[in-house]
Design an enzyme around this catalytic site. Sequence first.
Site, mmCIF file in Angstrom:
data_model
loop_
_atom_site.group_PDB
_atom_site.id
_atom_site.type_symbol
_atom_site.label_atom_id
_atom_site.label_comp_id
_atom_site.label_asym_id
_atom_site.label_seq_id
_atom_site.Cartn_x
_atom_site.Cartn_y
_atom_site.Cartn_z
ATOM 1 N N HIS A 1 0.830 -1.206 0.000
ATOM 2 C CA HIS A 1 0.000 0.000 0.000
ATOM 3 C C HIS A 1 0.872 1.266 0.000
ATOM 4 O O HIS A 1 0.705 2.153 -0.846
ATOM 5 C CB HIS A 1 -0.901 -0.045 1.240
ATOM 6 C CG HIS A 1 -1.924 1.042 1.314
ATOM 7 N ND1 HIS A 1 -3.211 0.879 0.850
ATOM 8 C CD2 HIS A 1 -1.858 2.312 1.804
ATOM 9 C CE1 HIS A 1 -3.899 2.003 1.050
ATOM 10 N NE2 HIS A 1 -3.091 2.888 1.628
ATOM 11 N N GLU A 2 1.793 1.331 0.925
ATOM 12 C CA GLU A 2 2.624 2.533 1.054
ATOM 13 C C GLU A 2 3.574 2.679 -0.136
ATOM 14 O O GLU A 2 3.932 3.798 -0.512
ATOM 15 C CB GLU A 2 3.395 2.529 2.378
ATOM 16 C CG GLU A 2 2.522 2.403 3.637
ATOM 17 C CD GLU A 2 1.406 3.433 3.751
ATOM 18 O OE1 GLU A 2 1.537 4.521 3.140
ATOM 19 O OE2 GLU A 2 0.393 3.146 4.417
ATOM 20 N N HIS B 1 1.673 4.700 -2.653
ATOM 21 C CA HIS B 1 1.726 6.143 -2.364
ATOM 22 C C HIS B 1 3.088 6.723 -2.762
ATOM 23 O O HIS B 1 3.167 7.775 -3.401
ATOM 24 C CB HIS B 1 1.519 6.386 -0.854
ATOM 25 C CG HIS B 1 0.092 6.305 -0.395
ATOM 26 N ND1 HIS B 1 -0.922 7.039 -0.968
ATOM 27 C CD2 HIS B 1 -0.498 5.597 0.607
ATOM 28 C CE1 HIS B 1 -2.076 6.793 -0.344
ATOM 29 N NE2 HIS B 1 -1.851 5.908 0.616
ATOM 30 N N GLU C 1 -5.066 7.702 -2.980
ATOM 31 C CA GLU C 1 -5.496 6.423 -2.417
ATOM 32 C C GLU C 1 -5.671 5.380 -3.528
ATOM 33 O O GLU C 1 -5.488 4.178 -3.292
ATOM 34 C CB GLU C 1 -6.792 6.622 -1.631
ATOM 35 C CG GLU C 1 -7.155 5.487 -0.711
ATOM 36 C CD GLU C 1 -6.195 5.282 0.468
ATOM 37 O OE1 GLU C 1 -5.354 6.164 0.734
ATOM 38 O OE2 GLU C 1 -6.293 4.214 1.096
#
EC number: 3.4.17.19
Lengths: 500, 500
Positions: free
Chosen positions: B265-266, B269, B295
Amino acid sequence: MSQNYHKLCQRFNRLFQLSHAMTFLGWDQAVMMPAGGNQPRANALAELASLRHELLTASDVGEWLDQAARESLSANEQASLREMHRRWRRSSCLPAELIHAKTLAGAKCEHAWRQQRLDNDWNGFLGNFREVVKLSREEAQLRQAASGGECDTPYDALLDLYCRGDSNQFIGQCFDRLKAELPALVQRIIEHQRSRETIQITGTFDVSQQQVLNNKLAAMLGFDFNTGRLDVSTHPFSTGVRGDQRICTRYRDDEFAQSLLATAHETGHASYESGLPEQWNGLPIGESHNMCIHESQSLLFEKQIFLSKAFNQHFTALMHEKLPQTQIWSSEALWRCYTVVEPGYIRVEADEVTYPMHVILRYEIESALINCEMEAEDIPDAWNDKMQSYLGVDTRGNYKDGCMQDIHWTDGSFGYFPSYTIGALNSVQFFHTIKQQNPDWQDRFARGDIQFVRDWLQQHIWQHGCFMEVQDMIQAATGQKTNPEFFLQHIRNRYLNEQY
Amino acid sequence: MSQNYHKLCQRFNRLFQLSHAMTFLGWDQAVMMPAGGNQPRANALAELASLRHELLTASDVGEWLDQAARESLSANEQASLREMHRRWRRSSCLPAELIHAKTLAGAKCEHAWRQQRLDNDWNGFLGNFREVVKLSREEAQLRQAASGGECDTPYDALLDLYCRGDSNQFIGQCFDRLKAELPALVQRIIEHQRSRETIQITGTFDVSQQQVLNNKLAAMLGFDFNTGRLDVSTHPFSTGVRGDQRICTRYRDDEFAQSLLATAHETGHASYESGLPEQWNGLPIGESHNMCIHESQSLLFEKQIFLSKAFNQHFTALMHEKLPQTQIWSSEALWRCYTVVEPGYIRVEADEVTYPMHVILRYEIESALINCEMEAEDIPDAWNDKMQSYLGVDTRGNYKDGCMQDIHWTDGSFGYFPSYTIGALNSVQFFHTIKQQNPDWQDRFARGDIQFVRDWLQQHIWQHGCFMEVQDMIQAATGQKTNPEFFLQHIRNRYLNEQY
């Protein structure tokens, strides 16, 4: 009543918070940052530095300073105003073009030096360095002119940046006394040490165990891990703010002493910063004093506490536990190993006894250079003459281990070197007083108790920030101004008499 | 020619460098800082925020914006000026007193909430929260008034902070479509999953080996450790600048999936931030787009790449090597375990299928609250009614796992929640297009090759910064605006048909 003074406090608090940012961005750069962060970080730091400079030198600050001087202020506030005024004058007395030109010339010279030093390329270095000297002379002359008679020579005005309160004349007197005695003393100590057996540290020492040991050492010396961290960096250093001190050491797996000495040293710096007066936090008067005081704190922790026989005896027991290979060496054998005196080329590798001669040599050259009594191309010959005369070391043709070894001059940080040795003198003088007031100091050290040293430093040095002028503070703490006799006596006691 | 525009560029560059400082001070605070640093760091960040606010809202900026609008600017510069104007308006439309009051009320409410949540103390919370709602309504009304007709309702004006370009009306339509289908779909999926065997992950998994595995995962997903770091923090997050991305995950020793999902997930980003247009670096137009896009990038890496059967098959082989205990589970068994759907109380623990219902519930409540159609004391009943109706979960009397579970409302960050689900819709829509253009995507994933996904995102999303309005960018990339049908189809494909 004192509204201009309060405006100044707000402005200096803003400057303090910008410095907080630069402090931790600098720490991150040295300890955490990936390579890709170099350019964006350099850009950010440059912009914050510009912003800080603008906020400090803005015309309203000059007006507030003028008007605050006529306000009804307490004695504390007057001292605070005096320090504000000094910070302001120091920053506002140079034209922006000179700062810019010197920053560029310094960055260029330093960058090229990193390779030129490896290549022993003095002529290449000289090409860039002449410009740095030229701009540093301009800077020094402008700073002197703005000093309102406080600085007798241009070099005094650069000393003021690092050694404020200790003039060129005063430092020169201290150094003359050391010069008169130390070279012969070095020879006597070498002679004396020939008669004692000295171990060689060999082996492989687990770095993670060394880290445990260094953390223990820092804690024993009073470093509080709730208000600080100990990390690893290429060069040991200390930075931070009250409540958050960051110290760094470095590890080798073939040796363990250097990391411990560095940890003790940086713990001294950090302890000073942690003990600064809370009520002046964020104002210039609440900052640490000049580098001659700062270095005295780190050297006191390194040379007076850690290197003392009594503390070393206590610490060696812990080391025997954490690094079992060291059990073959007694604390006495290790102490002898740590205190070997040997003249050499490199300042940062020098022992406590020969170190001042490295500094005095640089002081004599840089003061002559800035005061236009010597030119850059004359440095190698002067360096060699002095190294021969002070330490009996021949540096002819060896620039990389001679006059090109330090980073300080490459970006024009002239005036910094003396603080290493004035700091050493101060540290011994402070510790002399502490010993007099605590006759059982060796018993306490042998139990690992050094809190009484911290208490004394807190009371006589740390809590005062910049409130007093530096020699007044030393006089109040020790009964006299910086006096090289204490250092010379310490050298005799430790290195000829092996007393502690 | 365009001197006012250039003055604006200089000012926004200065703001960018202040943000750089706040970014890394924030990272340090979460990852490195000792406890003693809390207060000095809070003071520094508050002062930097004030300084940034002053520099952005200074009267000269308004004048430069007015005059730059009449200068001869390229199309790019005009778009750049538009984004500057938005940043300026967003910051200058609120009186300083309101900002101050909301900051204080939010800090007080959030601080007390940390204990009140544990105590299930809704009435205690309500006492502080009413003030946060009151001030947030004032803020929303002032922002709406300043929007020049762009915002139809006060809530729209708060959405603008996180979802700019996606109006309340547009988001409402998307959410209505999900509401119409998801609750029944959840039940069908639960029914379907009853028929399959699911493993339970049990055991103890060495954290240092997990760290190696997470570093490998980040690298496989394109994270460059020369321009970033992966560390540990209490809550996973991502921050940084071009060239220096800092991502964090967290480890448990009884489980390994959560750290991997967080790392994926990170990495999404961070990849977005790394791919932003270099030529606009430091200007608002060069920043990442709204949170609905941000997101979408993290969810694409987490849900579309990492959770895909093909990539999971490749990755499981590596996991079997680094965490040998996992060899008892096939990649198919792990995939089934990762994709269990189960309605629950807690948003942050929710699966991909039920998550949108958590968000829609919050969206409906917060929009009514800000538009003065509901009062704070009505929240628990509304919460329970909606949880019952959307997910069949009873939260009566259970505030801590109900309306008190999130931090967002405690300091008045209303308008943030929708971006989680609009981001999910966008991520599926982007990935749908990528799959269409790369029919062999599963073969590539099965080899660990995801570069083509990064290339597509670089071309269609990352390099554009804020140049286009958000739905124009999505339309250009996928042929249509955000459309919930792609998400619903993805849910059916993955969770009913177990296709990928």
